[in-house]
Each structure stands twice: as structure tokens, then as C-alpha cells.
Design a protein around this motif. Structure first.
Motif, PDB file in Angstrom:
ATOM      1  N   ARG A  58     -23.560  -4.026  -3.166  1.00 37.64           N
ATOM      2  CA  ARG A  58     -23.857  -5.379  -2.438  1.00 37.64           C
ATOM      3  C   ARG A  58     -24.747  -5.062  -1.158  1.00 37.64           C
ATOM      4  O   ARG A  58     -25.540  -5.577  -0.962  1.00 37.64           O
ATOM      5  CB  ARG A  58     -22.845  -6.125  -2.122  1.00 37.64           C
ATOM      6  N   TYR A  59     -23.908  -4.297  -0.229  1.00 33.50           N
ATOM      7  CA  TYR A  59     -24.442  -4.093   0.991  1.00 33.50           C
ATOM      8  C   TYR A  59     -25.838  -3.181   0.874  1.00 33.50           C
ATOM      9  O   TYR A  59     -26.566  -3.588   1.484  1.00 33.50           O
ATOM     10  CB  TYR A  59     -23.391  -3.378   1.726  1.00 33.50           C
ATOM     11  N   ARG A  60     -25.547  -1.884   0.416  1.00 34.40           N
ATOM     12  CA  ARG A  60     -26.780  -1.125   0.608  1.00 34.40           C
ATOM     13  C   ARG A  60     -28.062  -1.419  -0.580  1.00 34.40           C
ATOM     14  O   ARG A  60     -28.958  -1.125  -0.447  1.00 34.40           O
ATOM     15  CB  ARG A  60     -26.274   0.318   0.210  1.00 34.40           C
ATOM     16  N   TYR A  61     -27.291  -1.525  -1.812  1.00 36.57           N
ATOM     17  CA  TYR A  61     -28.328  -1.778  -2.872  1.00 36.57           C
ATOM     18  C   TYR A  61     -28.823  -3.173  -3.238  1.00 36.57           C
ATOM     19  O   TYR A  61     -29.607  -3.409  -4.050  1.00 36.57           O
ATOM     20  CB  TYR A  61     -27.825  -1.039  -3.971  1.00 36.57           C
ATOM     21  N   ARG A  62     -28.041  -3.959  -2.421  1.00 40.35           N
ATOM     22  CA  ARG A  62     -28.368  -5.713  -2.813  1.00 40.35           C
ATOM     23  C   ARG A  62     -28.379  -5.912  -4.312  1.00 40.35           C
ATOM     24  O   ARG A  62     -29.247  -6.756  -4.724  1.00 40.35           O
ATOM     25  CB  ARG A  62     -29.940  -5.843  -2.271  1.00 40.35           C
ATOM     26  N   ARG A  63     -27.504  -5.591  -5.064  1.00 39.13           N
ATOM     27  CA  ARG A  63     -27.160  -5.710  -6.383  1.00 39.13           C
ATOM     28  C   ARG A  63     -26.295  -7.176  -6.337  1.00 39.13           C
ATOM     29  O   ARG A  63     -25.299  -7.113  -5.438  1.00 39.13           O
ATOM     30  CB  ARG A  63     -26.348  -4.720  -7.245  1.00 39.13           C
ATOM     31  N   GLY A  64     -26.285  -7.824  -7.719  1.00 35.96           N
ATOM     32  CA  GLY A  64     -25.456  -9.169  -7.768  1.00 35.96           C
ATOM     33  C   GLY A  64     -24.042  -9.015  -8.128  1.00 35.96           C
ATOM     34  O   GLY A  64     -23.665  -7.751  -8.504  1.00 35.96           O
ATOM     35  N   ARG A 108     -29.114  -3.567   9.073  1.00 33.14           N
ATOM     36  CA  ARG A 108     -29.545  -3.343   7.997  1.00 33.14           C
ATOM     37  C   ARG A 108     -29.255  -1.720   7.232  1.00 33.14           C
ATOM     38  O   ARG A 108     -29.502  -0.861   8.076  1.00 33.14           O
ATOM     39  CB  ARG A 108     -31.072  -3.251   8.090  1.00 33.14           C
ATOM     40  N   PRO A 109     -28.976  -1.723   6.269  1.00 32.86           N
ATOM     41  CA  PRO A 109     -28.317  -0.264   5.565  1.00 32.86           C
ATOM     42  C   PRO A 109     -29.463   0.362   5.064  1.00 32.86           C
ATOM     43  O   PRO A 109     -29.406   1.507   4.758  1.00 32.86           O
ATOM     44  CB  PRO A 109     -27.378  -0.539   4.722  1.00 32.86           C
TER      45      PRO A 109
END
Length: 374
Positions: free
Chosen positions: A119-125, A187-188
Motif C-alpha cells: 500500500r505505502y510504496r507500491y500503491r496497490r489496493g 513520499r516513498p
């Protein structure tokens, strides 16, 4: 170097260095891909990238831990660790006991870190994070059920359906934590930048550490496989290890740098380092590279063969002390050979693939959007 042959050579001696080799190869590939796409790992995004590597290493270690040193007595009584296919088997065997609580916390916590990064680094659901946790847990339980894919004659660790469920739930819990991290942490995702500045000492140490790990684990794996397939008798396992150490030292430390444009060994190449000529942005002459490699790697190889690996730290200190004292951070072997450690970009002139460049507008006034460098 007879240490890894203390147990059964057809099992433990293969699995121990083989698992280390696989983890190190995955780590090197991650660093190589990151530097190829984004350039150097700096700032908070670089730290998140390092955390991602550590999480990956932790998941891999969790999959095979604890590796038995041999097979004597492993399958004698019950044929190995019996799997638990029933739901809530952990709680039924020892309800609310400390071992059950620790097992649940570990089984869920490993995948919570995966969900957080998803979620945090790859912005996946959430669906992706949960599915990833279930898939990783299923693969890990399969490794445990089959005794590391058949390398052990039976399972040495209990495979349970509960752990697969905990993997999915842990990943979802980590995803929720990652949602909060998106709001409160910087922002990661890394921003690409040109990699032209002199590399930091930490980056150079990382490259040397990867080289050392790949060399030792690769030699151990080759020697153990030679014993396992019968090419080398069991009593000659230590000699096979010494031969493998020398052969890989020549291949990785001497031959590979001479063939590469950046003049680097595999580990240092994965973090995009290079050896440059003194005072010129060109690859160092091959004879200088050969001299540097011989000065640096020959004593380390001899010490490992003589079963004195810890004394190799003295070689590292001797090489590194001038680098700590000099402003250009040049090591002793670099000074003697007349080369300098730089980044690959400083020698090749290449730019990260994700670097955005500006295109000047045409004379008619039509603007061009920024484009990514391929």
C-alpha cells in the motif's frame, strides 16, 4: 573450509549455501533494477527501498527456517512434521498459550510488512495485498510441506492451513497500516536522478558485501552439489570447497571485471559502481584492474581457504583506512593500481530509465510534455 560439511552433505550442505545464494541473488537483482530505473538510493525513498529488501529477505528466511543440519532422526518416529489441514488447528492444540500466540503473531506479522509496503510504496489496493499475502503464504507452506521442495526426505516444520489464512489477514492488516502511512509519512516512491556523483562509502561496502556473499555461497553450493551427485567423495568435501572458492575467486574477481565495461565484480556491478582511469571519465585499463583485483582478492581467498575467514576483515580494514581518511575516498588497492571507484553513469554516461527530460517547444509554439528517458 569444512564447516558446511559437518552434517549430511547431500542435504544440509546444499540447502544452507543454496538458500543464502538465492537470497543474495534476489537482493542483487533488486538493487540492479532500482539503479537502472531510478539511479542512486537516497533520502527517505532510498531507506524505504532498503526496508523493502529487508522484508524480502525476512520472508525468504521465514520460508526455510529453521534448517536442520542433517537428516539423522528427522523422519524416524512419525515420518516428519505432520501437516495440519483443519481450521484453527493451532488454537485447538494449545488454546491461548504463549506458543500459539507467538506463532500467530509471527505468521501474521511477516505478511503484515508485505501488505504495508504494497500500500505505502507500491500503491496497490486491498484485494492485491490480500491476494499477495495468500499466495506467499501458500508458497511458503508448500516449501515446508515438501521439505524444501524435496531436498529433505520429509517435512521438518509443520505446514498448516491456518498459516495461509493468517498470511492473507496479516497482509490486509498491513495494508490498513500502509493507508495511514500514506497520509503521515513522506513520499516513498523514488524520483529518478542522474548518478554521476562519487559513490558513498556505504554503497561501496554494500557492493563488496554482495560480492563476498555471492562468492562464498556460490562456492559452497557448487562443492555440496559435487558431493551430492557423487562427482566428489564425501571425505573430499572440504577440498572441493577450497577448489570452488579459488575457481570462483578467479572467475568473479579477475575474469568478469576484465570483460565488463564498468570493470566491476557482480556485486559491485549490481549497485552500479565502476572503476575509472585516474583523472579521466573512462573505464580503467585492464592491467590496472587486474592488479587491483589481485591485491584485494588474493589475500581474502587465501585466508578463506586456510579456514581463517575472520582475518579477511584485516584485509578490508587495510584497504579501507585510506578511503576513510582521504577526501576522494580512495582505497589502498585503488591507490596502488591507479584507479578510482566511480558510478557507472560517470563512465558510460547513461541515465536512469525513469528520468524525465525536458523537450524544447517547436518554433510554432507547440509545447511538448516531459518524456521519460528510455
Amino acid at each position: 573450509m569444512a564447516g558446511i560439511f559437518a552434517g549430511d552433505p547431500t542435504v544440509a550442505a546444499v540447502v544452507f549455501p543454496g538458500a543464502a545464494l538465492g537470497i543474495l541473488l534476489g537482493t542483487a537483482l533488486f538493487f540492479a533494477r532500482h539503479h537502472q530505473r531510478y539511479g542512486p538510493m537516497r533520502g527517505w525513498p532510498g531507506q524505504v527501498g532498503l526496508i523493502t529488501v529487508l522484508v524480502g529477505v525476512g520472508v525468504a528466511a521465514y520460508a526455510v527456517y529453521p534448517l536442520p543440519r542433517g537428516v539423522d532422526g528427522l523422519c524416524a518416529i512419525s515420518g516428519g512434521a505432520a501437516p495440519r489441514f483443519g481450521p484453527l488447528a493451532v488454537l485447538q492444540t494449545a488454546p491461548l498459550a504463549w506458543p500459539s500466540a507467538a506463532h500467530i503473531a509471527l505468521a501474521a506479522g511477516v505478511y503484515a510488512a508485505v501488505g504495508l509496503l504494497a500500500r505505502y510504496r507500491y500503491r496497490r489496493g486491498a484485494v492485491f495485498a490480500g491476494a499477495l499475502g495468500l499466495l506467499l503464504a501458500l508458497l511458503i507452506e508448500a516449501v515446508q510441506l515438501t521439505g524444501v521442495l524435496g531436498l529433505y526426505p520429509c517435512a521438518y516444520r509443520v505446514a498448516a492451513v491456518d498459516d495461509v489464512v493468517l498470511g492473507g489477514l496479516g497482509a490486509l492488516a498491513g495494508w490498513l497500516v500502509g493507508t495511514a502511512a500514506v497520509r503521515w509519512l513522506p513520499r516513498p516512491w523514488p524520483g529518478a536522478m542522474a548518478d554521476m556523483m562519487p559513490p558513498a562509502i556505504s554503497r561501496r561496502l554494500l557492493g563488496h558485501g554482495l560480492d563476498l556473499g555471492l562468492w562464498w555461497s556460490g562456492a559452497g553450493t557448487l562443492a555440496a552439489l559435487a558431493v551430492a551427485v557423487g562427482a566428489v567423495p564425501r571425505h573430499a568435501g572440504a577440498a572441493a570447497m577450497d577448489i570452488a572458492l579459488i575457481a570462483l575467486a578467479v572467475l568473479l574477481g579477475l575474469v568478469v571485471p576484465l570483460l565488463r565495461r564498468d570493470r566491476c565484480t557482480p556485486g559491485r556491478a549490481s549497485v552500479h559502481l565502476a572503476l575509472a582511469a585516474l583523472g579521466r571519465p573512462l573505464p580503467a585499463e585492464r592491467w590496472r584492474v587486474l592488479l587491483r583485483s589481485a591485491l584485494l582478492y588474493t589475500p581474502v581467498t587465501v585466508l578463506f581457504v586456510l579456514d581463517l575467514p575472520w582475518w579477511a576483515l584485516a584485509v578490508a580494514a587495510l584497504h579501507g583506512l585510506p578511503a576513510m581518511a582521504r577526501r576522494d575516498q580512495t582505497g589502498l588497492s585503488d591507490l596502488v593500481a591507479g584507479v578510482r571507484v566511480v558510478t557507472r553513469g560517470a563512465v558510460s554516461g547513461g541515465l536512469p530509465r525513469k528520468l524525465v527530460r525536458y523537450s524544447a517547444p517547436l518554433a510554432q509554439g507547440h509545447d511538448h510534455a516531459p518524456q521519460a528517458v528510455d
